[in-house]
Design a protein around this motif. Sequence first.
Motif, PDB file in Angstrom:
ATOM      1  N   LYS A  41       0.893  -1.375   0.048  1.00 43.87           N
ATOM      2  CA  LYS A  41       0.176   0.046  -0.203  1.00 43.87           C
ATOM      3  C   LYS A  41       1.111   1.336   0.029  1.00 43.87           C
ATOM      4  O   LYS A  41       0.654   2.281  -0.747  1.00 43.87           O
ATOM      5  N   TRP A  42       2.255   1.053   1.101  1.00 44.00           N
ATOM      6  CA  TRP A  42       2.665   2.742   1.100  1.00 44.00           C
ATOM      7  C   TRP A  42       4.346   2.523   0.713  1.00 44.00           C
ATOM      8  O   TRP A  42       4.227   3.160   0.865  1.00 44.00           O
ATOM      9  N   GLY A  43       4.612   1.284   0.299  1.00 43.28           N
ATOM     10  CA  GLY A  43       5.836   0.909  -0.497  1.00 43.28           C
ATOM     11  C   GLY A  43       6.373   1.313  -1.436  1.00 43.28           C
ATOM     12  O   GLY A  43       6.088   1.196  -2.636  1.00 43.28           O
ATOM     13  N   VAL A  44       7.507   2.722  -2.049  1.00 48.78           N
ATOM     14  CA  VAL A  44       7.898   2.181  -3.097  1.00 48.78           C
ATOM     15  C   VAL A  44       9.574   1.276  -3.272  1.00 48.78           C
ATOM     16  O   VAL A  44      10.427   1.857  -3.134  1.00 48.78           O
ATOM     17  N   GLU A  45       9.633   1.083  -4.545  1.00 47.40           N
ATOM     18  CA  GLU A  45      10.789   0.426  -4.762  1.00 47.40           C
ATOM     19  C   GLU A  45      11.090   1.362  -5.768  1.00 47.40           C
ATOM     20  O   GLU A  45      11.030   1.308  -6.923  1.00 47.40           O
ATOM     21  N   ILE A  46      12.205   1.802  -5.687  1.00 45.42           N
ATOM     22  CA  ILE A  46      13.431   2.578  -6.324  1.00 45.42           C
ATOM     23  C   ILE A  46      14.337   1.479  -7.516  1.00 45.42           C
ATOM     24  O   ILE A  46      15.422   0.841  -7.142  1.00 45.42           O
ATOM     25  N   ASP A  47      12.896   0.981  -8.156  1.00 45.99           N
ATOM     26  CA  ASP A  47      13.890   0.178  -9.659  1.00 45.99           C
ATOM     27  C   ASP A  47      14.477   0.907 -10.140  1.00 45.99           C
ATOM     28  O   ASP A  47      15.284   0.109 -11.731  1.00 45.99           O
ATOM     29  N   GLY A  48      14.199   2.458 -10.964  1.00 46.68           N
ATOM     30  CA  GLY A  48      14.726   2.968 -11.872  1.00 46.68           C
ATOM     31  C   GLY A  48      14.290   2.967 -12.924  1.00 46.68           C
ATOM     32  O   GLY A  48      14.346   3.421 -14.025  1.00 46.68           O
ATOM     33  N   ILE A  90      19.867   8.096  -4.739  1.00 48.31           N
ATOM     34  CA  ILE A  90      19.953   8.682  -6.533  1.00 48.31           C
ATOM     35  C   ILE A  90      19.408   8.394  -7.884  1.00 48.31           C
ATOM     36  O   ILE A  90      18.761   8.601  -8.437  1.00 48.31           O
ATOM     37  N   ILE A  91      19.037   7.170  -7.590  1.00 48.31           N
ATOM     38  CA  ILE A  91      18.323   6.555  -8.654  1.00 48.31           C
ATOM     39  C   ILE A  91      17.300   6.688  -8.397  1.00 48.31           C
ATOM     40  O   ILE A  91      16.171   7.371  -9.382  1.00 48.31           O
ATOM     41  N   LEU A  92      16.835   6.729  -8.003  1.00 49.44           N
ATOM     42  CA  LEU A  92      14.871   7.800  -7.087  1.00 49.44           C
ATOM     43  C   LEU A  92      15.231   9.741  -8.186  1.00 49.44           C
ATOM     44  O   LEU A  92      14.133   9.045  -9.011  1.00 49.44           O
TER      45      LEU A  92
END
Length: 244
Positions: A45-52, A128-130
Motif C-alpha cells: 500500500k505505501w511502499g515504493v521500490e526504487i527500481d529506476g 540517487i536512482i530515485l
Amino acid sequence: MFPAGVGPSPNPAGERHERRIRSFQPRRSRVSANQRDALLRLWPKWGVEIDGDRKLDLDALFDTLPPGSPVVLEIGFGMGEATAEMAAADPGTGLLAADVHTPGQGNLLLLAERYGLTNVRVANGDAIILLREMLAPDGLAGIRVFFPDPWPKKRHHKRRIIQPEFVELAASRLAPGGLLHCATDWEPYAEQMLQVLTDCPALENTQPDGGYAPRPDFRPLTRFERQGLEKGHVVHDLIFRRVP
C-alpha cells in the motif's frame, strides 16, 4: 526474510544502472516481529521500490492528498520517529521517505499506521536512482538530508552523499523556491556541505550572511541528535532555496 515478491526487495534496481561509489550500505538484519508484520501488510500500500524503471506520478502516489499537493523527499530516515513527527505536523504535504534500512522501513510504516499518517510513503533503495530516473524535474517542494553518514576518514570522503554532482541533481528536482535542507553534527562535513551548496548556481542560501541556519521548529530533535549534543557536538543546519 520475506516470501518471494513480498516486502521490500534487497536490490530493487539490480544491475540495470551503472555502478558507482555508494554512500550507504544496505542493512536488513534485526527486523522485529512488529516491523516484519508492518512490512508484510503495508508495503503493497505505501511502499515504493526504487527500481529506476519508471517515472513516479506523485499525485497518484499520494492519492490521499489533493492533486498538486507539495511533496518532500527525505533521504535517510533511520527508524522514522522524526519523519513520522514531521508528517503528523504537516498533513497536507506528502512525505516520500527513502532508506535502505529494513528495520527502519518497517518501523516507519508501523508509526504511520499507528498515528493515521496517510501522507507518508516509504521508498526502498538508492536515492540517487530515485532522483535521477524516477522523479521529474521541478517536482519537489523540498529535499531533506538529515545526519547522513559523515564517513570521517579522509579516504572515505568520496562516499559522502553531499557532493557537487548530487547537489546539482537534487536542485534540478526542486521546484523554484523549493528547499534543500541538510543537517549534520560533524563539523568538517558541515564545512564541506556549506561549500558545495554555496557553489551550486541553482541554489541560494536562505541565510543573508551565507552561513548556517538555526534549527527550524519543524525539524524535531532526534535521539541520535540528542546523543550528539550530550557529547558536545555542534549541530549545523543548512537550508538552501532553488532559484527561479
